[in-house]
Design an enzyme around this catalytic site. Structure first.
Site, PDB file in Angstrom:
ATOM      1  N   GLU A 189      -0.578  -7.076   9.549  1.00  0.00           N
ATOM      2  CA  GLU A 189      -1.754  -6.285   9.149  1.00  0.00           C
ATOM      3  C   GLU A 189      -3.001  -6.793   9.873  1.00  0.00           C
ATOM      4  O   GLU A 189      -3.830  -6.017  10.330  1.00  0.00           O
ATOM      5  CB  GLU A 189      -1.923  -6.415   7.629  1.00  0.00           C
ATOM      6  CG  GLU A 189      -3.070  -5.616   7.048  1.00  0.00           C
ATOM      7  CD  GLU A 189      -3.159  -5.737   5.523  1.00  0.00           C
ATOM      8  OE1 GLU A 189      -2.335  -6.476   4.925  1.00  0.00           O
ATOM      9  OE2 GLU A 189      -4.045  -5.088   4.936  1.00  0.00           O
ATOM     10  N   ASP A 193     -13.159  -4.876   2.976  1.00  0.00           N
ATOM     11  CA  ASP A 193     -13.347  -5.161   1.555  1.00  0.00           C
ATOM     12  C   ASP A 193     -14.096  -6.446   1.189  1.00  0.00           C
ATOM     13  O   ASP A 193     -15.034  -6.415   0.425  1.00  0.00           O
ATOM     14  CB  ASP A 193     -11.981  -5.211   0.869  1.00  0.00           C
ATOM     15  CG  ASP A 193     -11.159  -3.945   1.099  1.00  0.00           C
ATOM     16  OD1 ASP A 193     -11.610  -3.047   1.817  1.00  0.00           O
ATOM     17  OD2 ASP A 193     -10.047  -3.859   0.542  1.00  0.00           O
ATOM     18  N   GLN A 240     -13.861   6.330   2.772  1.00  0.00           N
ATOM     19  CA  GLN A 240     -13.625   5.260   3.755  1.00  0.00           C
ATOM     20  C   GLN A 240     -14.309   5.619   5.069  1.00  0.00           C
ATOM     21  O   GLN A 240     -14.825   6.731   5.220  1.00  0.00           O
ATOM     22  CB  GLN A 240     -12.116   5.059   3.962  1.00  0.00           C
ATOM     23  CG  GLN A 240     -11.595   3.864   3.197  1.00  0.00           C
ATOM     24  CD  GLN A 240     -10.199   3.448   3.596  1.00  0.00           C
ATOM     25  OE1 GLN A 240      -9.403   4.246   4.052  1.00  0.00           O
ATOM     26  NE2 GLN A 240      -9.903   2.180   3.407  1.00  0.00           N
ATOM     27  N   TYR A 256       0.851  -1.206   0.000  1.00  0.00           N
ATOM     28  CA  TYR A 256       0.000   0.000   0.000  1.00  0.00           C
ATOM     29  C   TYR A 256       0.885   1.255   0.000  1.00  0.00           C
ATOM     30  O   TYR A 256       1.130   1.847   1.058  1.00  0.00           O
ATOM     31  CB  TYR A 256      -0.881   0.029   1.252  1.00  0.00           C
ATOM     32  CG  TYR A 256      -1.758  -1.186   1.485  1.00  0.00           C
ATOM     33  CD1 TYR A 256      -2.810  -1.485   0.622  1.00  0.00           C
ATOM     34  CD2 TYR A 256      -1.558  -2.009   2.594  1.00  0.00           C
ATOM     35  CE1 TYR A 256      -3.628  -2.590   0.855  1.00  0.00           C
ATOM     36  CE2 TYR A 256      -2.378  -3.110   2.831  1.00  0.00           C
ATOM     37  CZ  TYR A 256      -3.409  -3.395   1.963  1.00  0.00           C
ATOM     38  OH  TYR A 256      -4.223  -4.478   2.197  1.00  0.00           O
ATOM     39  N   TRP A 284      -3.674   6.095   3.180  1.00  0.00           N
ATOM     40  CA  TRP A 284      -5.053   5.611   3.281  1.00  0.00           C
ATOM     41  C   TRP A 284      -5.780   6.391   4.360  1.00  0.00           C
ATOM     42  O   TRP A 284      -5.197   6.692   5.416  1.00  0.00           O
ATOM     43  CB  TRP A 284      -5.078   4.120   3.601  1.00  0.00           C
ATOM     44  CG  TRP A 284      -5.349   3.275   2.394  1.00  0.00           C
ATOM     45  CD1 TRP A 284      -6.541   2.737   2.026  1.00  0.00           C
ATOM     46  CD2 TRP A 284      -4.414   2.885   1.374  1.00  0.00           C
ATOM     47  NE1 TRP A 284      -6.415   2.046   0.842  1.00  0.00           N
ATOM     48  CE2 TRP A 284      -5.121   2.123   0.420  1.00  0.00           C
ATOM     49  CE3 TRP A 284      -3.059   3.122   1.157  1.00  0.00           C
ATOM     50  CZ2 TRP A 284      -4.518   1.593  -0.713  1.00  0.00           C
ATOM     51  CZ3 TRP A 284      -2.463   2.591   0.028  1.00  0.00           C
ATOM     52  CH2 TRP A 284      -3.186   1.841  -0.892  1.00  0.00           C
ATOM     53  N   TRP A 296      -8.637   5.915   6.603  1.00  0.00           N
ATOM     54  CA  TRP A 296      -8.853   5.538   8.017  1.00  0.00           C
ATOM     55  C   TRP A 296      -7.578   5.009   8.644  1.00  0.00           C
ATOM     56  O   TRP A 296      -7.375   5.126   9.847  1.00  0.00           O
ATOM     57  CB  TRP A 296     -10.087   4.670   8.210  1.00  0.00           C
ATOM     58  CG  TRP A 296     -10.096   3.224   7.828  1.00  0.00           C
ATOM     59  CD1 TRP A 296      -9.481   2.650   6.761  1.00  0.00           C
ATOM     60  CD2 TRP A 296     -10.799   2.167   8.517  1.00  0.00           C
ATOM     61  NE1 TRP A 296      -9.766   1.312   6.724  1.00  0.00           N
ATOM     62  CE2 TRP A 296     -10.568   0.982   7.780  1.00  0.00           C
ATOM     63  CE3 TRP A 296     -11.602   2.096   9.644  1.00  0.00           C
ATOM     64  CZ2 TRP A 296     -11.115  -0.257   8.158  1.00  0.00           C
ATOM     65  CZ3 TRP A 296     -12.148   0.876  10.012  1.00  0.00           C
ATOM     66  CH2 TRP A 296     -11.904  -0.281   9.292  1.00  0.00           C
TER      67      TRP A 296
HETATM   68  C1  DGY Z   1      -6.737  -2.613  -1.092  1.00  0.00           C
HETATM   69  O1  DGY Z   1      -6.087  -2.259  -2.077  1.00  0.00           O
HETATM   70  O2  DGY Z   1      -6.749  -3.769  -0.646  1.00  0.00           O
HETATM   71  C2  DGY Z   1      -7.468  -1.597  -0.333  1.00  0.00           C
HETATM   72  O3  DGY Z   1      -8.126  -2.139   0.757  1.00  0.00           O
HETATM   73  C3  DGY Z   1      -8.402  -0.800  -1.174  1.00  0.00           C
HETATM   74  O4  DGY Z   1      -8.618   0.410  -0.514  1.00  0.00           O
END
Ligand code: DGY
Length: 423
Positions: A391, A161, A102, A30, A34, A36
């Protein structure tokens, strides 16, 4: 005196700091800011560097859209290891971003920071109108009919998600072309712990639909293939509404406070209407189809975080959580254990996420349930102590999953440690 683990948590935040904002992990999974994640990371920074905590939220709001929406992702730098990146989203705002939002944790976090900063007037004064604009956007763009509940247009907006809560609504979304060859996430984390191919095809097809609608809220609302009033998302927003109301009252802004109080009243009634007595849980609502979603994801427990009376009104809700905890080594699983959809390794279909644990700890304490709060707090700290700063975590074994050295896990470790003393 900070412990070794607290020092390690700070090191992770330092390593993931890109100057004014943190990436969720430095692994490449990532490579952006982001929404949140950043707000909740600020709760960790707040334990030792209040200035840096404010900055995290301020950087996020530098990417607020002109219409008030705070995007789920801000791409401040090289986004070539992420899919879908700016080349796909193509949002025409000052800071390159995603075109969806979000969970609205910002006002809650800002209240926490303000209450612990000796003179917060200037920083709070700059953020308050932006927070208000984002709450107005939620209610106008995502509840145009005034139902009291906002709907989300993409499972990514929930932050959860691939929760089974989305399965049926997502099945209504046309898959579009396969994006398997474009995915980058599975190069950084095992495919078995990430959303599946068919889910990703639909995630991206939704993005393309919104892009083709020019991200115009009215057009998006009319054409969105998926509209869900997710109970967890609405509970988080309702809690933030309360915190925003508090901040506005303190600032002496009676007109705006009255406006937010109106949002709260409408949402209170609508949230309560989602309580299902036979199921003993709150249920989400498929707005597109006009039917309830009877899948017990962790979001269904979050009215506890929004409302300090939820447990006394509905003791069955607390009993439900107790039963979940009785079936796992570490709480709280992101989906009800024992159900066919429960997958202890796969993202939001079972694993434990410390950020939601915090919401439940906070909510349970405010609901007069300190024993359960204590169990979740102890589990959270032990997960990190034994398995590191992953995570998310397998609720059955505790194994760390997903990206490594995760910012929000490090932040929650620091923050939850500070809550130990409040018992
Ligand atoms: C991802 O890329 O997995 C994210 O959760 C999307 O925001």
């Amino acid at each position: 005196m900070s412990t070794d683990l607290e020092a390690r948590a700070r090191e992770i935040l330092r390593a993931n700091d890109r100057g004014g904002y943190t990436v969720p992990t430095s692994s490449g999974l990532y490579p952006a800011q982001w929404n949140w994640d950043s707000c909740l990371v600020a709760l960790g920074f707040a334990q030792y560097d209040m200035n840096r905590a404010w900055q995290e939220v301020e950087t996020l709001f530098s990417g607020q859209w002109r219409n008030g929406m705070v995007p789920s992702i801000l791409f401040h730098g090289d986004d070539s290891t992420y899919f879908p990146n700016t080349a796909i989203w193509q949002c025409r705002e000052q800071v390159p971003s995603s075109g969806i939002t979000q969970p609205a944790v910002a006002a809650t976090v800002v209240r926490y920071l303000a209450e612990r900063t000796p003179d917060a007037r200037e920083r709070l004064g700059a953020l308050l109108p932006k927070l208000l604009a984002s709450h107005r956007w939620f209610h106008a763009a995502r509840d145009p009919d005034g139902s009291g509940l906002v709907s989300i247009i993409h499972p990514w907006e929930s932050g959860m998600d691939n929760s089974p809560v989305w399965d049926a609504a997502l099945a209504d979304v046309p898959p579009g072309p396969s994006v398997a060859h474009l995915r980058k996430d599975t190069g950084f984390a095992a495919a078995a712990v990430r959303p599946t191919g068919p889910e990703y095809d639909r995630y991206i097809n939704l993005v393309v639909t919104f892009r083709d609608a020019g991200y115009d809220p009215e057009a998006v609302w009319r054409t969105a293939p998926l509209l869900v009033a997710d109970i967890g998302f609405n509970a988080i927003l309702q809690r933030a509404n309360h915190d925003l109301l508090h901040l506005l009252r303190q600032a002496g802004d009676t007109d705006c406070a009255a406006e937010v109080a109106g949002m709260i009243d409408r949402a209170d009634a609508a949230l309560e209407a989602r309580w299902s007595e036979p199921d003993g849980i709150y249920t989400s609502w498929n707005t597109k189809r006009g039917i309830p979603i009877e899948k017990p994801g962790i979001g269904c427990l979050l009215p506890l975080y929004a409302d300090p009376q939820a447990a006394s009104r509905h003791p069955a809700l607390v009993e439900r959580l107790r039963r979940w905890l009785g079936q796992v080594k570490y709480g709280v699983p992101s989906f009800e254990p024992g159900r066919p959809e429960f997958e202890p390794l796969r993202y939001w279909r079972g694993p434990v996420w410390l950020v939601v644990n915090w919401m439940l700890i906070d909510g349970l304490r405010r609901n007069g349930q300190p024993d359960l709060a204590q169990r979740i707090l102890a589990d959270s700290l032990e997960l990190v102590g034994t398995h590191g700063f992953g995570e998310y975590f397998d609720p059955l074994t505790g194994n760390a999953l997903g990206g490594p050295e995760f910012s929000w896990t490090a932040a929650m470790y620091l923050f939850l440690n500070s809550l130990k003393e409040d018992v």
